[in-house]
Design a protein around this motif. Structure first.
Motif, mmCIF file in Angstrom:
data_model
loop_
_atom_site.group_PDB
_atom_site.id
_atom_site.type_symbol
_atom_site.label_atom_id
_atom_site.label_comp_id
_atom_site.label_asym_id
_atom_site.label_seq_id
_atom_site.Cartn_x
_atom_site.Cartn_y
_atom_site.Cartn_z
ATOM 1 N N VAL A 227 -9.337 8.190 -0.931
ATOM 2 C CA VAL A 227 -7.660 8.219 -0.942
ATOM 3 C C VAL A 227 -7.357 7.985 -2.343
ATOM 4 C CG1 VAL A 227 -5.988 6.951 0.090
ATOM 5 C CG2 VAL A 227 -8.075 7.468 1.364
ATOM 6 N N GLU A 228 -6.615 8.661 -3.076
ATOM 7 C CA GLU A 228 -5.897 8.488 -4.272
ATOM 8 C C GLU A 228 -4.469 8.790 -4.434
ATOM 9 O OE1 GLU A 228 -8.078 10.799 -7.108
ATOM 10 O OE2 GLU A 228 -8.602 12.239 -5.419
ATOM 11 N N GLY A 229 -3.728 8.212 -5.403
ATOM 12 C CA GLY A 229 -2.166 8.421 -5.397
ATOM 13 C C GLY A 229 -1.663 7.036 -5.192
ATOM 14 N N ASP A 230 -0.411 7.243 -4.301
ATOM 15 C CA ASP A 230 0.527 6.190 -4.079
ATOM 16 C C ASP A 230 0.085 5.926 -2.475
ATOM 17 O OD1 ASP A 230 2.447 4.462 -3.783
ATOM 18 O OD2 ASP A 230 4.175 6.071 -3.757
ATOM 19 N N PHE A 231 -0.322 4.878 -2.383
ATOM 20 C CA PHE A 231 -0.773 4.649 -0.702
ATOM 21 C C PHE A 231 -0.835 3.097 -0.726
ATOM 22 C CE2 PHE A 231 -4.660 4.946 -3.258
ATOM 23 C CZ PHE A 231 -5.452 3.858 -2.510
ATOM 24 N N GLU A 232 -1.077 2.655 0.771
ATOM 25 C CA GLU A 232 -1.211 1.334 1.049
ATOM 26 C C GLU A 232 -2.077 1.519 2.531
ATOM 27 O OE1 GLU A 232 2.506 -0.777 1.455
ATOM 28 O OE2 GLU A 232 2.579 -0.324 3.526
ATOM 29 N N ILE A 233 -3.167 0.602 2.290
ATOM 30 C CA ILE A 233 -3.992 0.530 3.675
ATOM 31 C C ILE A 233 -3.506 -0.823 4.559
ATOM 32 C CG2 ILE A 233 -6.299 0.569 4.587
ATOM 33 C CD1 ILE A 233 -6.908 2.173 2.020
ATOM 34 N N VAL A 234 -3.084 -0.532 5.682
ATOM 35 C CA VAL A 234 -2.779 -1.787 6.421
ATOM 36 C C VAL A 234 -3.874 -2.057 7.735
ATOM 37 C CG1 VAL A 234 -0.464 -1.884 5.618
ATOM 38 C CG2 VAL A 234 -1.144 -0.569 7.935
ATOM 39 N N ASP A 235 -3.924 -3.086 8.096
ATOM 40 C CA ASP A 235 -4.746 -3.173 9.225
ATOM 41 C C ASP A 235 -4.099 -3.198 10.732
ATOM 42 O OD1 ASP A 235 -3.235 -5.540 9.846
ATOM 43 O OD2 ASP A 235 -4.745 -6.933 9.268
ATOM 44 N N GLY B 188 -5.568 -3.840 -7.249
ATOM 45 C CA GLY B 188 -5.087 -2.698 -8.523
ATOM 46 C C GLY B 188 -5.534 -1.443 -8.293
ATOM 47 N N ARG B 189 -6.569 -1.068 -7.326
ATOM 48 C CA ARG B 189 -7.055 0.357 -7.431
ATOM 49 C C ARG B 189 -6.038 1.335 -7.183
ATOM 50 N NH1 ARG B 189 -10.513 -3.407 -5.935
ATOM 51 N NH2 ARG B 189 -12.861 -3.323 -6.437
ATOM 52 N N GLU B 190 -6.156 2.392 -7.657
ATOM 53 C CA GLU B 190 -5.331 3.550 -7.311
ATOM 54 C C GLU B 190 -6.102 4.736 -6.527
ATOM 55 O OE1 GLU B 190 -3.712 5.069 -11.153
ATOM 56 O OE2 GLU B 190 -2.642 3.214 -11.133
ATOM 57 N N ALA B 191 -7.427 4.650 -6.482
ATOM 58 C CA ALA B 191 -8.160 5.169 -5.413
ATOM 59 C C ALA B 191 -9.265 4.247 -4.971
ATOM 60 C CB ALA B 191 -8.994 6.348 -6.282
ATOM 61 N N VAL B 192 -9.631 4.712 -3.377
ATOM 62 C CA VAL B 192 -10.561 3.700 -2.881
ATOM 63 C C VAL B 192 -11.229 4.826 -1.737
ATOM 64 C CG1 VAL B 192 -9.517 1.834 -2.536
ATOM 65 C CG2 VAL B 192 -9.095 3.365 -0.944
ATOM 66 N N SER B 193 -12.437 4.748 -1.336
ATOM 67 C CA SER B 193 -13.348 5.456 -0.409
ATOM 68 C C SER B 193 -13.202 4.767 0.967
ATOM 69 C CB SER B 193 -14.544 5.685 -1.032
ATOM 70 O OG SER B 193 -14.610 6.595 -2.077
ATOM 71 N N ILE B 194 -12.923 5.358 2.135
ATOM 72 C CA ILE B 194 -12.935 5.063 3.369
ATOM 73 C C ILE B 194 -14.096 5.368 4.047
ATOM 74 C CG2 ILE B 194 -11.721 4.854 5.422
ATOM 75 C CD1 ILE B 194 -10.033 3.495 3.167
ATOM 76 N N CYS B 195 -14.938 4.441 4.708
ATOM 77 C CA CYS B 195 -16.115 4.851 5.527
ATOM 78 C C CYS B 195 -15.800 5.850 6.772
ATOM 79 C CB CYS B 195 -16.701 3.326 6.027
ATOM 80 S SG CYS B 195 -18.159 3.655 7.021
ATOM 81 N N ARG B 196 -16.791 6.914 6.931
ATOM 82 C CA ARG B 196 -16.801 7.641 8.083
ATOM 83 C C ARG B 196 -17.961 7.500 9.089
ATOM 84 N NH1 ARG B 196 -16.453 13.733 7.395
ATOM 85 N NH2 ARG B 196 -17.750 13.602 5.946
#
Length: 75
Positions: A16-24, A34-42
């Motif tokens: 996931v990259e760009g303008d985003f937020e991740i919530v529970d 401060g990351r602009e990219a993260v990897s989500i587990c599948r």
């Protein structure tokens, strides 16, 4: 408008990259440091869920090839 790009990686995570937020589930934001990219587990094997820690290597197979979903059903 800023965009978010999600890349389905072969045999691995969702990047996931760009303008985003991740919530529970309660709407609380994850501090992404401060990351602009993260990897989500599948694969479900990460010890750092929902984020990928590369535990999938050798344990998860999926060739990521884009396809069209069927039309959305209307009720």
């Amino acid at each position: 408008m800023a965009t978010t790009k999600i890349t389905v990686n072969n045999n691995g995570s969702l990047k996931v990259e760009g303008d985003f937020e991740i919530v529970d589930k309660d709407g609380n934001k994850y501090d992404l440091g401060g990351r602009e990219a993260v990897s989500i587990c599948r694969c479900g094997l990460s010890k750092n869920k929902p984020f990928c820690d590369a535990s999938h290597k050798g344990h998860f197979e999926h060739e990521a090839i884009a396809f069209a979903l069927p039309p959305k059903k209307t009720t």
